[in-house]
Design a protein around this motif. Structure first.
Motif, PDB file in Angstrom:
ATOM      1  N   GLY B  40       0.818  -1.198   0.000  1.00  0.00           N
ATOM      2  CA  GLY B  40       0.000   0.000   0.000  1.00  0.00           C
ATOM      3  C   GLY B  40       0.851   1.246   0.000  1.00  0.00           C
ATOM      4  O   GLY B  40       2.055   1.180  -0.268  1.00  0.00           O
ATOM      5  N   ASP B  41       0.232   2.389   0.310  1.00  0.00           N
ATOM      6  CA  ASP B  41       0.910   3.677   0.201  1.00  0.00           C
ATOM      7  C   ASP B  41       1.217   4.322   1.545  1.00  0.00           C
ATOM      8  O   ASP B  41       2.063   5.204   1.628  1.00  0.00           O
ATOM      9  N   VAL B  42       0.507   3.922   2.601  1.00  0.00           N
ATOM     10  CA  VAL B  42       0.794   4.478   3.932  1.00  0.00           C
ATOM     11  C   VAL B  42       0.474   3.412   4.979  1.00  0.00           C
ATOM     12  O   VAL B  42      -0.523   2.695   4.849  1.00  0.00           O
ATOM     13  N   SER B  43       1.356   3.310   6.001  1.00  0.00           N
ATOM     14  CA  SER B  43       1.177   2.283   7.030  1.00  0.00           C
ATOM     15  C   SER B  43       1.331   2.874   8.427  1.00  0.00           C
ATOM     16  O   SER B  43       2.148   3.771   8.640  1.00  0.00           O
ATOM     17  N   LEU B  56       1.855  -4.888  15.044  1.00  0.00           N
ATOM     18  CA  LEU B  56       0.706  -4.826  14.145  1.00  0.00           C
ATOM     19  C   LEU B  56       0.944  -3.682  13.166  1.00  0.00           C
ATOM     20  O   LEU B  56       1.396  -2.604  13.572  1.00  0.00           O
ATOM     21  N   ALA B  57       0.671  -3.910  11.887  1.00  0.00           N
ATOM     22  CA  ALA B  57       0.749  -2.831  10.900  1.00  0.00           C
ATOM     23  C   ALA B  57      -0.560  -2.776  10.123  1.00  0.00           C
ATOM     24  O   ALA B  57      -1.143  -3.810   9.795  1.00  0.00           O
ATOM     25  N   LEU B  58      -1.024  -1.548   9.872  1.00  0.00           N
ATOM     26  CA  LEU B  58      -2.179  -1.319   9.008  1.00  0.00           C
ATOM     27  C   LEU B  58      -1.657  -0.611   7.776  1.00  0.00           C
ATOM     28  O   LEU B  58      -1.059   0.458   7.896  1.00  0.00           O
ATOM     29  N   THR B  59      -1.844  -1.192   6.593  1.00  0.00           N
ATOM     30  CA  THR B  59      -1.326  -0.600   5.362  1.00  0.00           C
ATOM     31  C   THR B  59      -2.484  -0.302   4.406  1.00  0.00           C
ATOM     32  O   THR B  59      -3.257  -1.201   4.076  1.00  0.00           O
ATOM     33  N   PHE B  60      -2.605   0.974   4.015  1.00  0.00           N
ATOM     34  CA  PHE B  60      -3.731   1.408   3.176  1.00  0.00           C
ATOM     35  C   PHE B  60      -3.272   1.804   1.776  1.00  0.00           C
ATOM     36  O   PHE B  60      -2.212   2.425   1.611  1.00  0.00           O
ATOM     37  N   LEU B  73     -12.976  13.006   9.267  1.00  0.00           N
ATOM     38  CA  LEU B  73     -12.821  14.425   9.597  1.00  0.00           C
ATOM     39  C   LEU B  73     -13.966  15.291   9.081  1.00  0.00           C
ATOM     40  O   LEU B  73     -14.090  16.446   9.466  1.00  0.00           O
ATOM     41  N   GLY B  74     -14.785  14.723   8.173  1.00  0.00           N
ATOM     42  CA  GLY B  74     -15.834  15.542   7.566  1.00  0.00           C
ATOM     43  C   GLY B  74     -15.248  16.587   6.637  1.00  0.00           C
ATOM     44  O   GLY B  74     -15.846  17.624   6.388  1.00  0.00           O
ATOM     45  N   GLU B  75     -14.024  16.323   6.146  1.00  0.00           N
ATOM     46  CA  GLU B  75     -13.345  17.246   5.214  1.00  0.00           C
ATOM     47  C   GLU B  75     -12.701  16.402   4.121  1.00  0.00           C
ATOM     48  O   GLU B  75     -12.042  15.406   4.432  1.00  0.00           O
ATOM     49  N   GLU B  76     -12.865  16.834   2.869  1.00  0.00           N
ATOM     50  CA  GLU B  76     -12.312  16.075   1.752  1.00  0.00           C
ATOM     51  C   GLU B  76     -10.780  16.095   1.793  1.00  0.00           C
ATOM     52  O   GLU B  76     -10.177  17.160   1.948  1.00  0.00           O
ATOM     53  N   GLN B  77     -10.136  14.926   1.665  1.00  0.00           N
ATOM     54  CA  GLN B  77      -8.670  14.837   1.650  1.00  0.00           C
ATOM     55  C   GLN B  77      -8.232  14.471   0.232  1.00  0.00           C
ATOM     56  O   GLN B  77      -8.715  13.490  -0.329  1.00  0.00           O
ATOM     57  N   ALA B  78      -7.289  15.261  -0.339  1.00  0.00           N
ATOM     58  CA  ALA B  78      -6.888  15.047  -1.728  1.00  0.00           C
ATOM     59  C   ALA B  78      -5.566  14.307  -1.853  1.00  0.00           C
ATOM     60  O   ALA B  78      -5.237  13.780  -2.919  1.00  0.00           O
ATOM     61  N   SER B  79      -4.781  14.267  -0.790  1.00  0.00           N
ATOM     62  CA  SER B  79      -3.478  13.578  -0.859  1.00  0.00           C
ATOM     63  C   SER B  79      -3.087  13.091   0.532  1.00  0.00           C
ATOM     64  O   SER B  79      -3.705  13.468   1.533  1.00  0.00           O
ATOM     65  N   ILE B  80      -2.028  12.253   0.584  1.00  0.00           N
ATOM     66  CA  ILE B  80      -1.573  11.734   1.889  1.00  0.00           C
ATOM     67  C   ILE B  80      -0.751  12.835   2.575  1.00  0.00           C
ATOM     68  O   ILE B  80       0.469  12.901   2.466  1.00  0.00           O
ATOM     69  N   GLY B 120       4.795   6.173   1.393  1.00  0.00           N
ATOM     70  CA  GLY B 120       5.569   6.065   0.156  1.00  0.00           C
ATOM     71  C   GLY B 120       5.283   4.739  -0.513  1.00  0.00           C
ATOM     72  O   GLY B 120       5.134   3.722   0.171  1.00  0.00           O
ATOM     73  N   SER B 121       5.234   4.761  -1.833  1.00  0.00           N
ATOM     74  CA  SER B 121       4.937   3.543  -2.575  1.00  0.00           C
ATOM     75  C   SER B 121       6.062   2.521  -2.372  1.00  0.00           C
ATOM     76  O   SER B 121       7.236   2.860  -2.496  1.00  0.00           O
ATOM     77  N   GLY B 122       5.725   1.288  -2.017  1.00  0.00           N
ATOM     78  CA  GLY B 122       6.716   0.219  -1.863  1.00  0.00           C
ATOM     79  C   GLY B 122       7.552   0.308  -0.592  1.00  0.00           C
ATOM     80  O   GLY B 122       8.628  -0.281  -0.527  1.00  0.00           O
ATOM     81  N   HIS B 123       7.089   1.063   0.421  1.00  0.00           N
ATOM     82  CA  HIS B 123       7.839   1.150   1.689  1.00  0.00           C
ATOM     83  C   HIS B 123       7.827  -0.211   2.385  1.00  0.00           C
ATOM     84  O   HIS B 123       6.982  -1.058   2.078  1.00  0.00           O
TER      85      HIS B 123
END
Lengths: 124, 157
Positions: B40-43, B56-60, B73-80, B120-123
């Protein structure tokens, strides 16, 4: 329930403060102030009238439990309603918070309905 | 790995995503992970000690976490961004707390450290024990995420 009450959110994670603020707004509460840890919260409590504290448990400088004990030991603040919000659902934590005089306790994750129910129990 | 661990983390993850982000995750079949690369892109990673020790790791995937945090958050998120990374740490903390509550009811008292977030991609995710871990894949309407658990029972538990 009076939606004009002033609520203090205490959490070291800015995102979690936003999450709780978002839930409180859904429930109709707009008068909200924030603090990043227990020691900052104590300063806020001594400088303005706060109707209810919603505090995280694990925080740097002063934890939620230490803040609760400080509030209950302060002659002017000791009756302030105090809701503990935490991921620590272990039995020993609940016992420690109850012994310290917590008004109620909500375990993450929780829904807006669960938060509303706790607030009604404390303030209703 | 003890099946109680898998069940606790599976239920904890579903509860957290459903309650805090109004997302209904669908769990896939758990499998053994053999390398360190996250899928994934963030863990978020958190250490665990007590009756069991490990991590334990959560990877999204990016689309998945952006939807989850936008809902939280009730707010649109456009990037990590910083808010999203902060939320990944908090989600990891909550999944750990929720799973530990379930393990406590099985007589296993486990405590957790402070979560860290890697992006990061491929972390890579390096577990405390360094051994193989079990991955539980989840699918959402906005993309996949993974729960990666490496835990062993402490002697006497």
């Amino acid at each position: 329930m009076d939606k004009g009450l002033k609520l203090l959110i205490v959490d070291d994670f800015a995102t979690m403060r936003k999450v709780i603020r978002n839930i409180l707004k859904q429930l109709g509460y707009e008068n909200i102030v924030e603090a990043e840890d227990g020691s900052i919260a104590l300063r806020v409590l001594k400088s303005q009238k706060i109707d209810l504290v919603i505090s995280d448990w694990n925080m740097p400088n002063m934890t939620g439990l230490e803040l609760l004990k400080a509030v209950r030991a302060d002659e002017e603040l000791k009756v302030t309603p105090f809701l503990m919000v935490t991921a620590e659902a272990l039995q020993e934590n609940v016992v420690a918070a109850v012994k310290a005089g917590v008004s109620n306790y909500i375990v993450k994750p929780f829904t807006a309905e669960a938060m509303n129910e706790k607030l009604q129990k404390i303030l209703g | 790995m003890d099946v109680r661990f898998i069940n606790a983390f599976l239920a904890g993850t579903t509860d957290v995503l459903r309650m805090m982000a109004f997302v209904e995750p669908r769990a896939g079949k758990a499998f053994l992970k053999k390398d360190n690369a996250a899928k994934g892109d963030v863990s978020g990673v958190i250490g665990l000690t007590g009756a069991a020790r490990g991590s334990l790791a959560l990877t999204f995937s990016e689309p998945c976490i952006l939807k989850v945090v936008s809902n939280m958050l009730g707010e649109e998120q456009a990037s990590i961004n910083g808010d999203v990374k902060d939320a990944v740490g908090e989600l990891t903390n909550m999944v750990s707390g929720s799973a530990r509550k379930k393990l406590e009811s099985e007589g296993l008292s486990v405590t957790a450290a402070i979560p860290t977030v890697v992006s990061g991609s491929g972390h890579s995710i390096r577990h405390v024990l360094g051994g193989p871990s079990i991955i539980i894949p989840f699918e959402t309407d906005d993309g996949p995420f993974f729960v990666d658990v490496c835990l062993i029972l402490t002697n006497g538990s």
